[in-house]
Design an enzyme around this catalytic site. Structure first.
Site, PDB file in Angstrom:
ATOM      1  N   HIS A 330       0.865  -1.157  -0.050  1.00  0.00           N
ATOM      2  CA  HIS A 330       0.153  -0.074  -0.022  1.00  0.00           C
ATOM      3  C   HIS A 330       0.710   1.296  -0.114  1.00  0.00           C
ATOM      4  CE1 HIS A 330       0.569   1.222   4.289  1.00  0.00           C
ATOM      5  NE2 HIS A 330       0.637  -0.034   4.437  1.00  0.00           N
ATOM      6  N   CYS A 348       3.274  -4.564   6.571  1.00  0.00           N
ATOM      7  CA  CYS A 348       2.924  -4.409   5.334  1.00  0.00           C
ATOM      8  C   CYS A 348       4.374  -4.244   4.421  1.00  0.00           C
ATOM      9  CB  CYS A 348       1.816  -3.210   5.067  1.00  0.00           C
ATOM     10  SG  CYS A 348       0.367  -3.540   6.007  1.00  0.00           S
TER      11      CYS A 348
END
Length: 403
Positions: A330, A348
């Site tokens: 992301h 992430c």
């Protein structure tokens, strides 16, 4: 010789002649000779024997049980199957492979659960004498009917890492019976095998990623299948999907880069920041599950309170989910200075907004992101839906109920 003597001799000759004639013709009371004596006789034809595979009165019969008729000493005539009201079912009759004396009657539709049926079959011998056999049976009445969910959805296009997944309402007691009725075919043949990742979920994948540009079909012929413990298959389902181009990216946590490959060709290398020492990204092949142009990430979703040390709640853009343990690729504009040099995320893969948008537009569900050189462990069942490619092939095949 005188006249009188001549008359006596003539009378004697006439009497002798009459005796001879009588002996030749026989008496009217005697039986005439038998003209057929000594000729061969023909035995009557043996009757045809008709045998039905289901005994009369059979109960709890699976509705997919073959209805077989065997004839010896004759030729099969009509075969009818009727329900309890006498209404005949439409069906077809075909010889059983390798056994011309046996025919199999197949209904056009399906026999119902919990229903009585009567099979009637006739056959005639060489003299055209008919024999008839009749059997009435009742199909099983399930305690529970089950229709599993299937992914991918019919008609979709997925990446090369998307396994076929079949989800059941509850644990399956007879996994071998169910698995034997799950048939996968593909336009490019593979060595794929099923694996029961859980008692209520079975996945199918090849030893390596799916070949690109492949059409795949799953026939889940589960109607009439006994799942065990009173559960039976409710209906058959067939789904077909397409495997698209080969998108396999490599996220190197030590080099702090995300290298994107399209059909084996390197098309992008992005600076990246992976999970920190406290929250390392898991190693292993991850599979893209879904995408969000905007999403609020909340640490409480995996058990860490927002106000706890390390907790967070933040809005992010261009989030591509790669596992169900909170791992995404992301946009992270706050960590651009660290991308390419340090791992600072909560697990992430952080990219700049521009690079995250490019990856978001490029990726599709089923694409693969292989994480390497992270200090974290490898994906396991604890990390959610798809950790299939992290399981060694020998272990994977051992997870089949038919192995």
């Amino acid at each position: 010789m005188g006249p009188q003597q001549a008359r006596r001799i003539a009378a004697l000759l006439i009497a002798a002649l009459l005796a001879v004639l009588a002996a030749c013709s026989g008496s009217s009371s005697e039986a005439a000779p038998d003209d057929t004596a000594g000729s061969p006789t023909t035995a009557p034809a043996a009757p045809a024997v008709v045998t039905l595979s289901l005994a009369d009165g059979a109960a709890d019969v699976p509705p997919t049980t073959p209805l077989e008729v065997t004839v010896t000493g004759g030729e099969l005539g009509d075969v009818t199957v009727a329900d309890a009201t006498g209404a005949e079912l439409a069906g077809s009759l075909e010889p059983r492979a390798g056994d011309p004396s046996t025919a199999v009657w197949t209904p056009e539709g399906e026999l119902d659960y919990g229903t009585s049926y009567t099979v009637t079959a006739t056959a005639a011998n060489a003299a055209a004498d008919e024999r008839t056999a009749t059997s009435t049976f009742t199909t099983v009445t399930p305690e529970t009917l089950s229709t599993p969910g299937i992914g991918p959805l019919d008609g979709t296009t997925v990446g090369v890492g998307m396994p076929i997944r079949v989800f059941f309402d509850e644990p399956v007691a007879d996994q071998a019976a169910v698995e034997s009725h799950l048939l996968v075919t593909s336009s490019t043949p593979t060595d794929g095998v099923w694996n029961w990742v859980r008692d209520d979920e079975v996945h199918f994948r090849p030893s390596t990623y799916w070949p690109a540009d492949t059409q795949v079909t799953l026939e889940a012929d589960l109607y009439g299948v006994d799942f065990g413990e009173g559960v039976w298959g409710e209906k058959d389902r067939t789904i077909s999907f397409s495997v698209g181009e080969q998108h396999v990216s490599v996220a190197d946590a030590a080099a702090h880069t995300l290298s994107v490959y399209d059909s084996g060709q390197l098309v992008q290398t992005f600076p990246m920041s992976a999970g920190s020492t406290e929250n390392p990204t898991h190693n292993g092949p991850h599979v893209v599950l879904e995408k969000f142009a905007d999403i609020t990430m909340d640490s409480s979703t995996f058990g860490l309170a927002v106000d706890a040390p390390g907790g967070y709640r933040t809005d992010v853009e261009y989030a591509t989910r790669i596992s169900n343990n909170g791992e995404f690729v992301h946009a992270a504009p706050w960590s651009v200075a660290d991308q390419g040099s340090r791992n600072v995320s909560h697990g992430c893969l952080n990219l700049s907004t521009e690079n995250a948008k490019w990856f978001y537009d490029f990726a599709r569900p089923g694409d693969v992101v292989e994480v390497v050189n992270s200090i974290g462990g490898t994906l396991t069942a604890a990390d959610g839906d798809i950790y299939d490619w992290a399981i060694p092939w020998e272990q994977w095949t051992a997870g089949s109920a038919l192995s």
